[in-house]
Scaffold this active site. Sequence first.
Site, PDB file in Angstrom:
ATOM      1  CG  LEU A  57      -7.090  -1.946   1.147  1.00 20.55           C
ATOM      2  CD1 LEU A  57      -7.469  -1.358   2.335  1.00 20.55           C
ATOM      3  CD2 LEU A  57      -7.874  -1.415  -0.236  1.00 20.55           C
ATOM      4  CG  ASP A  58      -2.381   0.506  -3.842  1.00 18.08           C
ATOM      5  OD1 ASP A  58      -1.822  -0.554  -3.769  1.00 18.08           O
ATOM      6  OD2 ASP A  58      -3.002   0.972  -4.653  1.00 18.08           O
ATOM      7  N   PRO A  59      -0.614   1.636   0.055  1.00 17.09           N
ATOM      8  CG  PRO A  59       1.845   1.626   0.746  1.00 17.09           C
ATOM      9  CD  PRO A  59       0.643   1.145  -0.526  1.00 17.09           C
ATOM     10  NE  ARG A 198      -2.294   1.287  -7.541  1.00 13.65           N
ATOM     11  CZ  ARG A 198      -1.225   0.761  -7.689  1.00 13.65           C
ATOM     12  NH1 ARG A 198      -0.150   1.326  -8.149  1.00 13.65           N
ATOM     13  NH2 ARG A 198      -1.051  -0.605  -7.216  1.00 13.65           N
TER      14      ARG A 198
END
Length: 332
Positions: A57-59, A198
């Site tokens: 997971l992205d930050p 995204r």
Amino acid sequence: MRRRCPTIAAVSKPRKRFRKLDGILLLDKPRGLSSNQALQRVRHLFEADKAGHTGSLDPLATGLLPVCFGEATKIAGGLLGARKAYDTVARLGIVTDTDDAEGQPLRERPVPALAIDDIDAALRKFVGRIRQRPPVYSALKRGGEPLYAKARRGETIEVEERSIDVHAFELQSAADLLDGGEPLLRLHVECGSGTYVRSLVRDLGEALGCGAHVAELRRLWVDPFREPKMWTIEALQELAGRGGQHALDACLLPIESGMVAWPEVVVAPAQAARLGRGQAVAQVQGPAGEVAILDHHGRALGLGQLDAGFSLRPKRMFSWACAGPETAAANG
């Protein structure tokens, strides 16, 4: 005679001792940490000697990050390809270099007057088997190096499109936008392996004629954990303070809970012993392909490959299977 002052020996902090631990933790990853940073925090909290996560997971993102401890890391690859669900907030009108709110703005355009029907029609274009170009700032590797490392150095990167599966891309609310507030769309996504939310939001923005980026992202579930009981790092720290390792261990799911996507085959003790030694066994009934191997107690022994002739070959066996049926039963 001059008295010599005693020297104070440097007191080194005792080195943390890690333990063998098997199981799956459903972590609620907080915003601001990378998946690896979150993994290392819980690994040290559990004092586990081996751990891995199943899909980054992205930050910026929060939500479900399954963490596999010990022997459970052997099934992590299967969980990586599982179906996933997200809630996300798209901010219309601004495109960023990372396709999310943590990046630098690249272009800003006015948001046209949009009706619900316009938004729904655009969303439908991205449902099904589609082609998608992953973000430049991603963990995908080229030449053994993540693309985000190349992008940070300012290198020009061409990212190839690839096929992905989007099972649902739905509008939950456009109230912010339609009421004259922030140009935000609240969306729900269900997708297969390799999908970047995204990129979906970026491409939706282009379809709406104004561009967009992800402002918020939360992962809700990952197959087979459709209704997950997630643990925050803060809750785990509180448990550790109250009840120590015993309380933490009660938060873990058994390895079997992550293996329901594989067809099961049950083997006899003698067959289990052969598989544990890396030998194939014959006359095992089940569907051809990769299977979960269980003993007659229902204890998972590992993953194997069953061919059309009912010959079962071990692929990734757990340590208790390699130790033999008596040890496997004792571990159960």
